[in-house]
Design an enzyme around this catalytic site. Structure first.
Site, PDB file in Angstrom:
ATOM      1  N   ASP A   1      26.220  66.688   0.991  1.00 49.18           N
ATOM      2  CA  ASP A   1      26.384  65.566   0.075  1.00 49.18           C
ATOM      3  C   ASP A   1      27.636  64.817   0.507  1.00 49.18           C
ATOM      4  OD1 ASP A   1      24.238  66.595  -1.381  1.00 49.18           O
ATOM      5  OD2 ASP A   1      25.549  67.712  -2.735  1.00 49.18           O
TER       6      ASP A   1
ATOM      7  N   GLU B   1      18.717  61.174  -4.584  1.00 47.01           N
ATOM      8  CA  GLU B   1      20.175  61.295  -4.580  1.00 47.01           C
ATOM      9  C   GLU B   1      20.740  60.505  -3.408  1.00 47.01           C
ATOM     10  OE1 GLU B   1      20.272  65.832  -6.448  1.00 47.01           O
ATOM     11  OE2 GLU B   1      20.747  65.519  -4.331  1.00 47.01           O
TER      12      GLU B   1
ATOM     13  N   HIS C   1      20.693  73.166   1.110  1.00 50.50           N
ATOM     14  CA  HIS C   1      22.125  73.340   1.359  1.00 50.50           C
ATOM     15  C   HIS C   1      22.418  74.751   1.878  1.00 50.50           C
ATOM     16  CE1 HIS C   1      24.221  69.736  -0.219  1.00 50.50           C
ATOM     17  NE2 HIS C   1      23.200  69.626  -1.049  1.00 50.50           N
TER      18      HIS C   1
ATOM     19  N   HIS D   1      22.711  62.675  -0.679  1.00 47.54           N
ATOM     20  CA  HIS D   1      22.144  63.913  -0.130  1.00 47.54           C
ATOM     21  C   HIS D   1      21.417  63.653   1.180  1.00 47.54           C
ATOM     22  CE1 HIS D   1      19.986  67.912  -0.913  1.00 47.54           C
ATOM     23  NE2 HIS D   1      19.340  67.403   0.120  1.00 47.54           N
TER      24      HIS D   1
END
Length: 287
Positions: free
Chosen positions: A179, A261, A172, A264
């Site tokens: 996300d 995730e 990130h 993500h």
């Protein structure tokens, strides 16, 4: 590649995630300078290879809604509704900052999503290194578990790094990872989160967990549970189909999913594959 991180008095192995990157670099960057280090593929570098670079700010970054105002935003780390339970260090404004390449790719995803009656909604985009440091510091305070009942109801806090749900550093911080979810277009209303309200596990059915206006993805966002793994076999029916739809839309535009995730995604052709920026999430940080 693994690194030991001391959490709550014990040693937890921090795994290097495919896109999240979980080895903590040393030395840490200052408040405005990025960290530059060599990578192998999309995994994170060994801590010893990370060195500060002399430049600050976020060159080539944009505010996503400036590129595509049709995309919705719910920047959770600028609020108290996240797994820490308070706004996170470095989130000065509730903005989605991304490299222009990632933002332009998302505009193509939005076009495809709207054609099917959906819209994108982003939860987190660029995440400054001081925010990651805030996560690490929080992980070492075992008594701070205000939102455990919602975000990690069945997982011990000292497992969050070991199980790959929190990474340091993280992709990130390179500016092309985010996300997100899908909402119906027009989206349903979403009630405001009130700190101190009764918490419901993120794994509860959609009618019981926090009334996010996302289409059903099987769990809530930032749900630290194996059921949040994109292909977890317990997620079936509509929720499975919705995850597959999001993955197809994102993959077609050049993004890669982190399989632990469902929310993500990182741009495959990351323009900053070796740099972790530290400038705050604020319009004034744009280069």
């Amino acid at each position: 590649m693994r690194r030991s991180v001391r959490v709550g008095g014990g040693v937890v192995l921090a795994l290097v995630a495919v896109l999240g990157g979980c080895s903590r670099p040393q030395p840490r960057p200052g408040p405005t300078a990025p960290v530059s280090a060599p990578l192998t593929g999309s995994a994170s570098p060994p801590p010893s290879s990370a060195t500060p670079t002399p430049t600050g700010g976020l060159p080539g970054f944009v505010v996503l809604t400036d590129v595509d105002p049709r995309i919705h935003a719910d920047i959770r780390y600028a609020t108290a509704h996240n797994f820490v339970g308070r706004p996170i260090v470095g989130y000065r404004e509730p903005l989605c900052l991304l490299t222009r390449q990632a933002a332009e790719a998302l505009r193509r995803v939005q076009d495809a999503a709207l054609a099917g009656g959906h819209s994108l909604k982003v939860y987190d985009c660029y995440r400054p290194q001081p925010a990651v440091d805030d996560f690490v510091a929080w992980s070492k305070r075992p008594g701070e578990q205000q939102t455990k009942a919602e975000f990690y109801p069945d997982l011990a806090k000292d497992r969050l790094f070991a199980d790959g749900y929190i990474g340091a550093p993280t992709a990130h911080s390179r500016g092309s990872t985010l996300d997100l979810t899908l909402v119906d277009e027009p989206p349903a209303s979403q009630p405001a989160y009130v700190p101190g309200q009764p918490l419901v596990p993120c794994t509860a059915p959609p009618g019981r967990r926090f009334a996010d206006n996302s289409i059903d993805m099987g769990t809530g966002f930032d749900c630290f549970d194996a059921r949040a793994h994109t292909a977890d076999p317990r997620i079936t029916g509509t929720a499975r189909d919705n995850r597959q739809l999001l993955r197809r839309l994102m993959t077609d535009a050049g993004f890669v999913n982190y399989d632990r995730e469902w929310w993500h995604y990182g741009l495959r052709d990351d323009p900053h594959p070796r740099t972790y920026f530290a400038a705050p999430v604020a319009r004034s940080s744009l280069g």
